[in-house]
Scaffold this active site. Structure first.
Site, PDB file in Angstrom:
ATOM      1  N   GLU A  94     -24.735 -12.540  51.361  1.00 15.48           N
ATOM      2  CA  GLU A  94     -24.008 -13.579  52.090  1.00 15.48           C
ATOM      3  C   GLU A  94     -23.373 -13.000  53.358  1.00 15.48           C
ATOM      4  O   GLU A  94     -23.345 -13.643  54.407  1.00 15.48           O
ATOM      5  CB  GLU A  94     -22.950 -14.185  51.167  1.00 15.48           C
ATOM      6  N   GLU A 150     -26.061 -12.648  55.755  1.00 14.98           N
ATOM      7  CA  GLU A 150     -26.419 -13.980  56.257  1.00 14.98           C
ATOM      8  C   GLU A 150     -25.409 -14.450  57.304  1.00 14.98           C
ATOM      9  O   GLU A 150     -25.775 -14.997  58.342  1.00 14.98           O
ATOM     10  CB  GLU A 150     -26.468 -14.978  55.081  1.00 14.98           C
ATOM     11  N   CYS A 185     -21.127 -20.365  45.953  1.00 14.06           N
ATOM     12  CA  CYS A 185     -21.014 -19.822  44.587  1.00 14.06           C
ATOM     13  C   CYS A 185     -20.601 -20.872  43.578  1.00 14.06           C
ATOM     14  O   CYS A 185     -20.816 -20.714  42.387  1.00 14.06           O
ATOM     15  CB  CYS A 185     -19.974 -18.717  44.502  1.00 14.06           C
ATOM     16  N   SER A 218     -24.377 -21.564  52.655  1.00 12.70           N
ATOM     17  CA  SER A 218     -25.106 -20.312  52.542  1.00 12.70           C
ATOM     18  C   SER A 218     -26.303 -20.536  51.628  1.00 12.70           C
ATOM     19  O   SER A 218     -26.214 -21.240  50.628  1.00 12.70           O
ATOM     20  CB  SER A 218     -24.183 -19.250  51.946  1.00 12.70           C
ATOM     21  N   LYS A 273     -21.882 -24.706  35.788  1.00 12.02           N
ATOM     22  CA  LYS A 273     -22.893 -23.649  35.702  1.00 12.02           C
ATOM     23  C   LYS A 273     -24.043 -24.049  34.790  1.00 12.02           C
ATOM     24  O   LYS A 273     -25.148 -23.549  34.910  1.00 12.02           O
ATOM     25  CB  LYS A 273     -22.235 -22.359  35.192  1.00 12.02           C
ATOM     26  N   GLU A 302     -26.202 -25.999  36.990  1.00 14.05           N
ATOM     27  CA  GLU A 302     -26.815 -25.088  37.962  1.00 14.05           C
ATOM     28  C   GLU A 302     -28.013 -24.353  37.360  1.00 14.05           C
ATOM     29  O   GLU A 302     -29.085 -24.297  37.961  1.00 14.05           O
ATOM     30  CB  GLU A 302     -25.775 -24.080  38.454  1.00 14.05           C
ATOM     31  N   GLU A 324     -35.119 -25.676  40.703  1.00 15.96           N
ATOM     32  CA  GLU A 324     -35.470 -24.624  41.661  1.00 15.96           C
ATOM     33  C   GLU A 324     -34.978 -23.239  41.217  1.00 15.96           C
ATOM     34  O   GLU A 324     -35.300 -22.240  41.847  1.00 15.96           O
ATOM     35  CB  GLU A 324     -34.923 -24.963  43.060  1.00 15.96           C
ATOM     36  N   CYS A 342     -12.278 -20.256  40.252  1.00 20.33           N
ATOM     37  CA  CYS A 342     -12.957 -20.165  38.947  1.00 20.33           C
ATOM     38  C   CYS A 342     -11.986 -20.013  37.790  1.00 20.33           C
ATOM     39  O   CYS A 342     -12.237 -20.501  36.686  1.00 20.33           O
ATOM     40  CB  CYS A 342     -13.916 -18.996  38.946  1.00 20.33           C
TER      41      CYS A 342
END
Lengths: 389, 170, 599
Positions: free
Chosen positions: C281, C284, C308, C328, C367, C370, C375, C524
């Protein structure tokens, strides 16, 4: 009781006289006069109107609002419909005076959806008042301007509760909120707001022109003035009556042709059921609830059926927020159904009566606090008829 | 169908543009859409949400709170019979039977031609003249079976005249 | 100082600030008033009527949670009237609440059950609900059981006010009131971002996470399967609460031992993948900045947003799809780890990735969604098989009869078991930003960040939105183009705060280079999978645990992690390289603003 029948609202009236007088007096004196008259809210709760105005007038704010509560939904009540139809100018004038007194430039009539047919005539009355400079810009050529807009409800009894009404106007579900703060501090658009009943506002022009002392000549010491009563049910002459507060049930029945009644529901579904033995009690803020709804039942009527009708009403019309009202009314209706089938024990009926007390004690708003009144009074008055079927 | 949908959307936009975008306009907007289209469908809710910024769930929550607003398409004429006690003891049940028989539907339903819906409502403030009902924005009191039939006929007649464009003679 | 008002509560007299609620005043006086609809994170509702008290001069009982003290008052919290009202209201709720305690995931942490116990409830006063009225609705992440709903509206206030997601609504009126998804659609079809904050605040089991425990036991019990767990920092700082530790106790090493005894074949540290994320990141970010500042490439978007938080990712997919290019392209540490495990690690240790089961212990309900995104299988397999929440893991540990407190301290497995302090602080709001700043600044200038003890204080804390600037001076030769550039960064936690930031960005009122957003309040550590209850104090304690652990570490910068460098040397090549691109980066899906798809 006085002998001659005194009327206020059904007496003489000249549109604008009260407003002109108020503009001369100044806001402070208007509030003082209404306060001195001891006028109490005619929607049923009976909060002193002058005090409400005083509290709102004191608030510092760039905007304040007057809302005329025309969400007349109490079963058996139709006096506001009559006033809005026949005396709209009086309502509007009362609003303008209230606006002048508290420093508001905008008023709303929150008209219940069921009365949508009155919207046009109300808007015509507003236009006509504007033409005569009793509303709109620079009223009576003074600096005071006041606009009125009609807002429609959409079928919700609870919106007659002032906090629920404000929630509704603010674009939310019509759920009452916690107090304090009161609408006088945080109301429509979170600004200080006065919510007054249609009938309450109608007395205002009279109090301003004729004075608080004159007003207090009507009614009792604690319940000054007259009151409109909506009379329906088993009577010869149903309709709207203007009577002095403090009238007994018997006197009222004689007036409307309701002699020989089995019981009278005073104050609507949220009021009290009064049996023959109590017909000598008087209707006023210190006595039987003076909401103005009078429903008369003759000896052929099944009081459990009446009670069931009321409970169905509350189960549906509760906003459903708070536990005692949402669940309590449902349990009471369930109890009525058990009674119908003869399945309710005396012990469980006691349990339900205790539930009523808790609903009165701990509900969030007036709806839940008064909803058990019918249950308690009908069960008390007609226990034998109800229990042993 | 595409043009039809667009026409509806245009009418909806016209309604929206009459009102401000702040939340206090939500109820007036919903009332007007409901009265104009006979209901507030999901598409309308989404458009109102786009316009006012109020989330669709909250709009739906508001709609379901008020008994006059609804997502289900109602008939052109919504008959709301009062079921509260003064009307109830004045013979409401008989009126129920007449209405259901005349229209061939039960309460809670809409006629197949989309003309009439039957609903109950709580006290409409006509207790001095019971039993009573509302048909759209008009109130009718002192109902008897005969009068109910007359009223229904007058609506059917006016509808017929509207349809063929010669409603001038009264 | 604001005005003090004397209050008498029962026989205790105290002084409170004007506007203090009776409930708060009772706490100050050391009295406990029971509550149900009240939650410290949420707006006051005053609807359950459990906390009612007597206030002298008021005719009815008052809700203690909703009554602001504005003048001297006398309160009674324990009178016959009060006790009777609380008991009847409790009985009313219980009669409507369907479901047996022993088949409920909230058995033992249910606030309704706790109240019933406190009040000695031994029967239903009113006829109880004996059949379920609603079907259970489940998505990959969340399970909704309206039969257990008591209409306290905590979830509504969480979803609408606290998070401004608005996937839930209150429908109908009176006894028909329902707390439901918008339009009563299945939860997988509405704009739910799976943050799970409603679960954390539901007093009963009406909302819960979709537990994969049974499936996971199957995998563990299967000798053919190689089951790997990676643990994120936030569960480690919170799972102790499930075992009697005070909030803010980090139990990383004991947990490692417990997980091995539970049957996991490897125990790895998600912080390792967090360091990897920073490498990717950070690179990036620098690439994007160069393209924008030097090349003037308008196809590249800044500010860049962190990616994230899967709740945030779904939020932006629903509400700001036009900003997806700003996210990102980095996968979250969880997903990066999965992809690395099933490629690099599988090959290194010679395990068939098909037989590998990767579990992620996360503070997060989203999560689960996710790891089930289609993908997320760039390794050629499902990169992460199970997202397990802190609460779910606590159940497994208890089920296995493991006493966490008695566990010895054990380390992570290696390689892939070494994480820096920078990776660790991902767990707190502002942590990703701080970790990125620590590395990016040093990569660009060759010097450590100019903050005492590497603590980038401006991005820390619990304020909803925070921002900071950092001017680059004397960079290394290859970063001359950044000389004198003032980097502007912002941090937001809770999607309501993210929305404020996004609206300002949309209106062109803000200019930033890099923005960290975490969907959950506190980041989190306040995730929807964390132990119940949650409150600002509990979240602050967890944050302290995370930051103090960071201080105890020698390795505190992602780019100095030797195992990361080994991974690049042996496998990936370089950040943003070809293989990184394939395994560690992803793309996003614009979703409907009103429902999952379309419209």
């Amino acid at each position: 009781m006085k002998n001659e029948k005194k009327k206020i609202l059904f007496g003489e009236f000249v549109t604008g006289a009260g407003l002109v007088r108020a503009l001369e007096m100044g806001p402070g004196k208007v509030v003082a006069e209404v306060k001195a008259s001891n006028l109490k809210g005619r929607g049923g709760a009976g909060f002193p109107t002058g005090l409400k105005w005083e509290l709102t007038a004191k608030q510092e704010s760039d905007e304040k609002f007057i809302i005329c509560n025309a969400d007349e939904g109490e079963p058996g009540t139709f006096k506001d419909r009559l006033l809005l139809m026949e005396q709209a100018e009086k309502v509007l004038e009362g609003m303008a005076i209230a606006g002048f007194a508290i420093g508001a430039r905008q008023g709303f009539i929150y008209l219940r959806g069921e009365y949508v047919y009155l919207k046009k005539s109300l808007e015509d009355a507003i236009a006509s008042m504007i033409n005569r400079r009793f509303l709109g810009q620079n009223i009576n050529k003074t600096d005071f301007s006041f606009e009125v807009e009609v807002r429609l409800g959409a079928g919700a009894y609870v919106c007659g509760e002032e906090f629920a009404l404000i929630s509704s106007m603010n674009g939310y579900r019509g759920e009452p909120r916690n107090k304090p703060p009161y609408p006088s501090e945080v109301g429509f658009r979170d600004k200080p707001t006065v919510v007054n009943n249609v009938e309450t506002l109608c007395y205002v022009p009279y109090i301003v022109t004729k004075g608080a002392e004159w007003f207090k000549e009507h009614g009792t010491q604690a319940s000054t003035g007259t009151k409109l009563f909506s009379v329906s049910g088993d009577v010869k002459h149903p309709g709207v009556y203007e009577l002095e507060l403090g009238i007994t049930v018997n006197q009222l029945l004689a007036e409307v042709g309701g002699e020989g009644a089995k019981s009278v529901q005073v104050g609507g579904a949220s009021g009290l059921n009064v049996a023959e033995k109590d017909f000598d009690k008087s209707i006023c803020f210190e006595g039987l609830p003076p909401g103005g709804s009078i429903m008369v039942f003759n000896h052929q009527r099944d009081m459990l059926h009446v009670l069931k009708n009321f409970m169905e009403f509350f189960v549906e019309e509760s906003c459903g927020q708070c536990t005692p009202c949402r669940e309590g009314n449902y349990r009471l209706l369930e109890g009525v159904r058990m009674l119908e089938k003869g399945e309710c024990s005396v012990r469980y009926l006691k349990e339900l009566e205790a539930l009523c007390d808790v609903m009165k004690d701990s509900s969030k708003c007036g709806l839940g606090q008064t909803a058990p009144n019918a249950f308690l009074s009908i069960v008390e008055n007609f226990k034998t008829e109800i229990l042993y079927r | 169908m595409a043009t039809g949908t667009r026409a509806v959307t245009n009418e909806l936009q016209e309604i929206l543009l009459k009102y401000g975008k702040d939340r206090t306009q939500l109820l007036p907007i919903l009332v007007e859409i409901n009265n104009y289209f006979g209901h507030i469908d999901s598409n309308s809710i989404i458009e109102v949400s786009r316009y006012t910024g109020v989330p669709i769930g909250e709009i739906h929550g508001v709609i379901t709170f008020y008994s006059f607003l609804g997502q289900k398409k109602r008939g052109k004429f919504v008959i709301r019979l009062c079921r509260t006690i003064s009307c109830d003891i004045a013979g409401k049940e008989q009126i129920v039977r007449v209405l259901e028989k005349e229209l061939g539907i039960r309460f809670g339903e809409t006629t197949e031609d989309g003309m009439f819906s039957l609903e109950y409502t709580n006290c409409i403030g006509m207790c001095n003249n019971p039993p009573a009902m509302l048909i759209n924005d008009k109130a009718y009191g002192g109902l008897t079976p005969e009068r109910v039939v007359e009223i229904l006929d007058s609506f059917k007649l006016s509808e017929y005249q509207d349809m063929f464009g010669y409603g001038g003679v009264k | 100082m604001s005005e003090k008002i004397p209050v008498q509560i029962d026989d205790i007299t105290c002084e409170v600030e004007r506007g203090t609620t009776i409930l708060q005043a009772c706490k100050c006086a050391g009295l406990r008033v029971p509550t149900l609809c009240h939650h410290p994170d949420l707006e006051v509702a005053g609807i359950c009527r459990i906390c009612v008290v007597e206030v002298e001069g008021m005719s009815g009982l008052q809700a203690a949670c909703a009554y602001p003290i504005r003048q001297p008052i006398k309160v009674r919290t324990n009178s016959p009237r009060v006790r009777r009202a609380r008991r009847v209201n409790l009985d009313l709720i219980l009669s409507e609440h369907y479901g047996d305690c022993y088949t409920c995931v909230r058995n033992g942490t249910c606030e309704l059950q706790e109240l019933a116990r406190e009040y000695g409830v031994d029967r239903y006063r009113y006829p109880s609900t004996t059949t379920p009225k609603f079907k259970i609705d489940r998505s990959t992440a969340i399970v909704r059981d309206q039969n257990k709903c008591i209409s306290c509206k905590r979830c509504i206030r969480t979803c609408i006010d606290l998070q401004q997601v608005s996937a839930l609504e209150t429908a109908n009126r009176g006894h028909n009131v329902l707390i439901q998804t918008a339009f009563d659609k299945p939860i997988s079809d509405v704009v739910c971002i799976n943050c799970g904050q409603c679960i954390n605040r539901c007093p009963t089991g009406a909302l819960r996470s979709n537990m994969p425990n049974e499936l996971l036991w199957h995998a563990i019990d299967d000798p053919e399967k190689h089951v790997i767990i990676q643990t994120a920092p936030s569960p480690r700082a919170a799972i102790g609460e499930e075992f009697g530790y005070e909030p803010g106790t980090s139990v990383t090493k004991k947990l490692n031992a417990a997980l091995r005894r539970l049957g996991f074949d490897n125990v790895f540290d998600t912080n390792f993948a967090a360091d990897l994320t920073i490498m990717e990141e950070g690179t990036e970010l620098l690439t994007r900045l160069k393209k924008v500042l030097v090349d003037g490439d308008s196809s590249v978007k800044v500010p860049m947003f962190t990616s994230c938080s899967p709740g945030w990712v779904k939020y932006i997919e629903h509400y700001y799809p036009e900003y997806l290019d700003h996210l990102s392209s980095c996968k979250s540490p969880q997903q990066m780890f999965g992809a690395i495990l099933k490629t690099y690690y599988a090959k290194k240790v010679g395990i068939d990735p098909e037989k590998m089961v990767v579990v992620a212990l996360m503070p997060c309900v989203a999560k689960k969604f996710e790891c089930n995104r289609p993908e997320m299988s760039d390794s050629g397999h499902k990169d992460v098989d199970f997202g397990l929440t802190t609460r779910e893991m606590a159940v497994m540990i208890k089920e296995a009869g493991i006493h966490l407190k008695d566990m010895p301290d054990e380390d992570f497995d290696h390689p892939l078991g070494l994480g820096s302090g920078a990776g660790l602080i991902f767990g707190a709001t502002g942590g990703v930003m701080e970790a990125a700043i620590r590395s990016v600044y040093e990569i660009v200038t060759g010097r450590p960040v100019p903050f005492k003890g590497l603590d980038v204080m401006p991005v820390r804390g619990m304020e909803g939105i925070r921002d900071a600037t950092l001017t680059i001076e004397n960079p290394l030769p290859e970063y001359q183009w950044l000389d004198g550039v003032t980097l502007k960064v912002a941090v937001a936690h809770g999607t309501a705060n993210a929305r404020i930031l996004m609206e300002k960005l949309k209106a062109g009122k803000l200019a930033y280079h890099f923005i960290e957003v975490m969907a959950c309040p506190g980041g989190c550590l306040g995730g929807g999978g964390q132990p119940i209850p949650t409150s600002p104090e509990i979240r602050a304690a967890r944050a302290r645990a995370i930051y103090s652990e960071d201080h105890q570490l020698v390795l505190r910068k992602s780019h100095e992690n030797p195992e990361i460098n080994q991974l690049y040397a042996e496998f990936l090549g370089e950040p943003l390289g070809h293989l990184s691109h394939k395994l560690l980066h992803t793309h996003y899906t614009p979703r409907g603003r009103f429902f999952l798809e379309g419209l």
